[in-house]
Design an enzyme around this catalytic site. Structure first.
Site, PDB file in Angstrom:
ATOM      1  N   LYS A 198       0.840  -1.196   0.000  1.00  0.00           N
ATOM      2  CA  LYS A 198       0.000   0.000   0.000  1.00  0.00           C
ATOM      3  C   LYS A 198       0.881   1.255   0.000  1.00  0.00           C
ATOM      4  O   LYS A 198       0.673   2.170  -0.769  1.00  0.00           O
ATOM      5  CB  LYS A 198      -0.910  -0.033   1.240  1.00  0.00           C
ATOM      6  CG  LYS A 198      -1.835   1.138   1.354  1.00  0.00           C
ATOM      7  CD  LYS A 198      -2.747   0.974   2.556  1.00  0.00           C
ATOM      8  CE  LYS A 198      -3.407   2.302   2.890  1.00  0.00           C
ATOM      9  NZ  LYS A 198      -4.276   2.232   4.057  1.00  0.00           N
ATOM     10  N   GLU A 204      10.546  -4.793   4.230  1.00  0.00           N
ATOM     11  CA  GLU A 204      10.568  -6.227   3.908  1.00  0.00           C
ATOM     12  C   GLU A 204      10.171  -6.458   2.451  1.00  0.00           C
ATOM     13  O   GLU A 204      10.815  -7.205   1.711  1.00  0.00           O
ATOM     14  CB  GLU A 204       9.585  -6.990   4.814  1.00  0.00           C
ATOM     15  CG  GLU A 204       9.955  -7.043   6.286  1.00  0.00           C
ATOM     16  CD  GLU A 204       9.296  -5.931   7.089  1.00  0.00           C
ATOM     17  OE1 GLU A 204       9.106  -4.811   6.548  1.00  0.00           O
ATOM     18  OE2 GLU A 204       8.980  -6.176   8.266  1.00  0.00           O
ATOM     19  N   GLY A 259      -4.881  -1.740   5.138  1.00  0.00           N
ATOM     20  CA  GLY A 259      -4.136  -2.895   4.623  1.00  0.00           C
ATOM     21  C   GLY A 259      -4.811  -4.213   4.951  1.00  0.00           C
ATOM     22  O   GLY A 259      -4.973  -5.085   4.098  1.00  0.00           O
ATOM     23  N   ARG A 260      -5.253  -4.370   6.195  1.00  0.00           N
ATOM     24  CA  ARG A 260      -5.821  -5.663   6.608  1.00  0.00           C
ATOM     25  C   ARG A 260      -7.238  -5.870   6.095  1.00  0.00           C
ATOM     26  O   ARG A 260      -7.839  -6.920   6.328  1.00  0.00           O
ATOM     27  CB  ARG A 260      -5.750  -5.803   8.130  1.00  0.00           C
ATOM     28  CG  ARG A 260      -6.282  -4.609   8.912  1.00  0.00           C
ATOM     29  CD  ARG A 260      -5.870  -4.682  10.379  1.00  0.00           C
ATOM     30  NE  ARG A 260      -6.242  -3.503  11.155  1.00  0.00           N
ATOM     31  CZ  ARG A 260      -5.499  -2.417  11.282  1.00  0.00           C
ATOM     32  NH1 ARG A 260      -4.342  -2.333  10.646  1.00  0.00           N
ATOM     33  NH2 ARG A 260      -5.890  -1.400  12.022  1.00  0.00           N
ATOM     34  N   GLU A 345      -4.561  -6.452  15.130  1.00  0.00           N
ATOM     35  CA  GLU A 345      -4.028  -5.149  14.706  1.00  0.00           C
ATOM     36  C   GLU A 345      -5.144  -4.098  14.801  1.00  0.00           C
ATOM     37  O   GLU A 345      -4.892  -2.941  15.087  1.00  0.00           O
ATOM     38  CB  GLU A 345      -3.469  -5.233  13.279  1.00  0.00           C
ATOM     39  CG  GLU A 345      -2.532  -4.086  12.946  1.00  0.00           C
ATOM     40  CD  GLU A 345      -1.737  -4.293  11.656  1.00  0.00           C
ATOM     41  OE1 GLU A 345      -0.532  -4.551  11.720  1.00  0.00           O
ATOM     42  OE2 GLU A 345      -2.332  -4.182  10.563  1.00  0.00           O
ATOM     43  N   HIS A 376      -4.214 -32.955  18.424  1.00  0.00           N
ATOM     44  CA  HIS A 376      -3.125 -33.812  18.897  1.00  0.00           C
ATOM     45  C   HIS A 376      -2.002 -32.980  19.488  1.00  0.00           C
ATOM     46  O   HIS A 376      -0.875 -33.448  19.593  1.00  0.00           O
ATOM     47  CB  HIS A 376      -2.640 -34.701  17.748  1.00  0.00           C
ATOM     48  CG  HIS A 376      -3.730 -35.615  17.284  1.00  0.00           C
ATOM     49  ND1 HIS A 376      -3.961 -36.849  17.858  1.00  0.00           N
ATOM     50  CD2 HIS A 376      -4.716 -35.433  16.364  1.00  0.00           C
ATOM     51  CE1 HIS A 376      -5.023 -37.404  17.286  1.00  0.00           C
ATOM     52  NE2 HIS A 376      -5.504 -36.557  16.381  1.00  0.00           N
ATOM     53  N   LYS A 500       8.621  -0.317  13.086  1.00  0.00           N
ATOM     54  CA  LYS A 500       9.229   0.042  11.793  1.00  0.00           C
ATOM     55  C   LYS A 500      10.240   1.173  11.980  1.00  0.00           C
ATOM     56  O   LYS A 500      11.328   1.149  11.413  1.00  0.00           O
ATOM     57  CB  LYS A 500       8.149   0.502  10.810  1.00  0.00           C
ATOM     58  CG  LYS A 500       7.197  -0.591  10.361  1.00  0.00           C
ATOM     59  CD  LYS A 500       6.278  -0.039   9.288  1.00  0.00           C
ATOM     60  CE  LYS A 500       5.103  -0.930   9.012  1.00  0.00           C
ATOM     61  NZ  LYS A 500       4.120  -0.352   8.113  1.00  0.00           N
TER      62      LYS A 500
HETATM   63  O1  F6P Z   1       2.056  -4.605   9.625  1.00  0.00           O
HETATM   64  C1  F6P Z   1       1.792  -3.252   9.606  1.00  0.00           C
HETATM   65  C2  F6P Z   1       1.307  -2.811   8.310  1.00  0.00           C
HETATM   66  O2  F6P Z   1       1.287  -1.445   8.348  1.00  0.00           O
HETATM   67  C3  F6P Z   1      -0.048  -3.406   7.983  1.00  0.00           C
HETATM   68  O3  F6P Z   1      -1.092  -2.649   8.471  1.00  0.00           O
HETATM   69  C4  F6P Z   1       0.024  -3.516   6.514  1.00  0.00           C
HETATM   70  O4  F6P Z   1      -0.932  -4.419   6.064  1.00  0.00           O
HETATM   71  C5  F6P Z   1       1.441  -3.984   6.319  1.00  0.00           C
HETATM   72  O5  F6P Z   1       2.164  -3.234   7.264  1.00  0.00           O
HETATM   73  C6  F6P Z   1       2.018  -3.826   4.944  1.00  0.00           C
HETATM   74  O6  F6P Z   1       2.043  -2.494   4.551  1.00  0.00           O
HETATM   75  P1  F6P Z   1       2.207  -2.103   3.021  1.00  0.00           P
HETATM   76  O7  F6P Z   1       1.091  -2.718   2.274  1.00  0.00           O
HETATM   77  O8  F6P Z   1       2.194  -0.615   2.999  1.00  0.00           O
HETATM   78  O9  F6P Z   1       3.531  -2.653   2.555  1.00  0.00           O
END
Ligand code: F6P
Length: 536
Positions: A198, A204, A259-260, A345, A376, A500
């Site tokens: 987003k 990452e 995002g979620r 979250e 199990h 972050k």
């Molecule tokens: O994990 C934190 C977060 O900000 C989430 O809310 C989001 O889904 C994720 O990082 C990834 O963010 P982006 O889509 O901006 O890479």
């Protein structure tokens, strides 16, 4: 937010019910199962094994009215700025066409994007869009994290078929092992990447995207034509362009989608590429059906509202610490990972929208895994441990067409666990078992299983795109309704942002081994140990 009078009334109801047995509530009221069963969007929620009775339910319904859940739902779907700390709406419902008539301009933007997604999907499937060497794509890798990964990953696993249009893969962890394992055995010439972020600033994802690009180049994809292999989904078109992704390969996202809550946006493109455009639109249709159902004003007839009220009840009033999600379908093995982000979250908060500290429990810890595997391992703690929990047992009525005997066994386990969580094993039955084995009265307690664990059974018609859409939307709305009851913002995540920021400060320390005075000595020592092990 909950009115203080409702809060007090709920406390009194909980005190009254704490010693009541769920099994006796079922025995005493032959109409209980029907009264506490709701259907919507291919789901049937049976809440009859929750520790509630008519009086408690009436009080919960009053709490729903007092908190104006229905009014807040109207605000959500019509684009009110519900995310106040980020000054944004949360319009995931519009992505599936809900309340579109009220938001014509945004609807046009959404529809244009859907059209572009559909065109891209058909171009890849028909072979009109191939890899740089002219070969049709066979595989697609989604690169993203959090909401840019968990939703599509969960849905693709659920829709898994022996003959997908494209084989779908996911890279999320910045640990290079993730990418190395996923790309092992794949052919760069026939692999398409979707970089989903987003913000297009998530470290990452950008690291993985850079490494995946190198993998394409070293696998024979010419640099000049690498664009044929990379799509992006983002709000940050400038950053995507700087990364080398052309505008026509970028699918927009918007800051009014969290995002979620974004699986319904172009973040779901991998679903369409893997399982067809109709699978993606089926997902949207199922969610839309649930959105329409959520307009139901009676809180006890509104499926996500009842789920939220029960979560409030269990967590805040019955003292439940964790909520375990137990899907009896291997296809739903990633569901609890997805729900963890969605609920924790969103509602892992400790102050209200006006900044007042909340002294009582907010969201429960959510966890779980596919049945019967957990039976199990950790179910022992559920049955005889000292931790309190609530549960959702999810059983698809049709979960593929595999071996019927095995599927019947799976269903038997789901239903037997639901019954066992309720009835347990009485002291009398435990005594009989213990004494038959030569144990004394005291020792026989080891065979007792208390039961009486409040939980719901959710039947899904099938693990179809439509039912999955309904299921995800039900949990989304449950999450929002709980946030409204708690008076918190479900759409920000400042706790995550802190991690972050600190990671950015620590990066140079790992690289250079320099001592940074602002970092505490314990963190500095570990960072230097990593530097010594890797950089010297
Ligand atoms: O994990 C934190 C977060 O900000 C989430 O809310 C989001 O889904 C994720 O990082 C990834 O963010 P982006 O889509 O901006 O890479």
């Amino acid at each position: 937010m909950l009115l203080s009078s409702d809060h007090a009334a709920l406390k009194a109801e909980a005190d009254r019910l704490k010693t009541v047995s769920i099994a006796s509530l079922l025995e005493q009221d032959p109409g209980r199962v029907d009264a506490l069963s709701l259907s919507a969007a291919g789901l049937q929620l049976d809440a009859s094994k929750q520790l509630v009775d008519d009086s408690a339910l009436r009080t919960l319904a009053s709490a729903a009215s007092g908190a104006d859940l229905q009014g807040k739902y109207s605000q959500l779907i019509s684009g009110a700025q519900v995310n106040i700390t980020e000054e944004r709406a949360a319009l995931h419902t519009l992505l599936r066409g809900t309340a579109a008539e009220a938001l014509p301009e945004l609807t046009e933007v959404v529809n244009n994007t859907l059209q572009r997604m559909s065109d891209a999907t058909h171009a890849v499937h028909s072979g009109a869009h191939t890899g740089a060497t002219g070969k049709p794509f066979t595989d697609v890798i989604n690169i993203g994290i959090g909401g840019s990964d968990l939703g599509p990953r969960m849905v693709c696993r659920a829709l898994d078929s022996a003959t997908p249009n494209l084989h779908t893969h996911f890279i999320s962890n910045v640990d290079p092992h993730d990418l190395d394992v996923v790309t092992r055995g794949l052919n760069p010439e026939t692999t398409l990447l979707i970089v989903c972020s987003k913000t297009f600033t998530t470290e990452e994802t950008l690291t993985n995207a850079q490494r995946a690009k190198q993998w394409l180049l070293s696998g024979g994809v010419p640099e000049a034509r690498i664009g044929q292999h990379v799509f992006a989904v983002t709000t940050n078109l400038t950053a995507a362009a700087a990364f080398g992704i052309s505008a026509d390969a970028c699918f927009p996202m918007w800051d009014w989608v969290g995002g979620r809550y974004s699986v319904w946006s172009a973040i779901g493109l991998v679903i369409a590429l893997g399982y067809g455009w109709s699978a993606f639109t089926g997902l949207l249709a199922g969610a839309n059906a649930l959105d329409e159902h959520a307009r139901e004003v009676d809180p006890l007839k509104n499926l996500p509202m009842l789920m939220a009220l029960l979560e409030l009840w269990n967590t805040r009033y019955l003292g439940v610490e964790t909520h375990v999600v137990l899907p009896y379908s291997q296809r739903l093995e990633h569901l609890s990972d997805f729900l963890q982000q969605l609920t924790m979250e969103s509602n892992g908060k400790r102050v209200t929208l006006t900044g007042e500290e909340i002294t009582e429990a907010t969201a429960p810890v959510l966890w779980g895994s596919a049945g019967t595997i957990g039976q199990h391992s950790y179910y022992q703690l559920l049955h005889q441990g000292t931790r309190s929990f609530s549960a959702d047992i999810i059983l698809p009525l049709i979960s593929g067409r595999g071996d019927l005997t095995a599927r019947r066994g799976l269903a038997a386990h789901a239903l037997s666990q639901s019954r066992a969580l309720m009835v347990g094993r009485s002291p009398e039955a435990a005594r009989q078992i213990g004494q038959s084995r030569g144990f004394n009265e005291q020792e026989c307690h080891q065979f007792e299983i208390p039961g009486n664990h409040s939980h719901s059974l959710i039947l899904m018609d099938a693990v179809s795109p439509e039912c999955l859409g309904g299921l995800i939307a039900a949990y989304e709305h449950k999450t929002y309704f709980l946030a409204v009851l708690l008076g918190i913002n479900a759409f920000d995540q400042w706790g995550v942002e802190l991690g972050k920021e600190i990671a950015t400060e620590i990066q140079p320390l790992l690289e250079t081994g320099a001592t940074v005075s602002a970092i505490d000595p314990a963190t500095r020592q570990a960072a230097l140990a990593w530097h010594e092990a890797n950089m010297t």
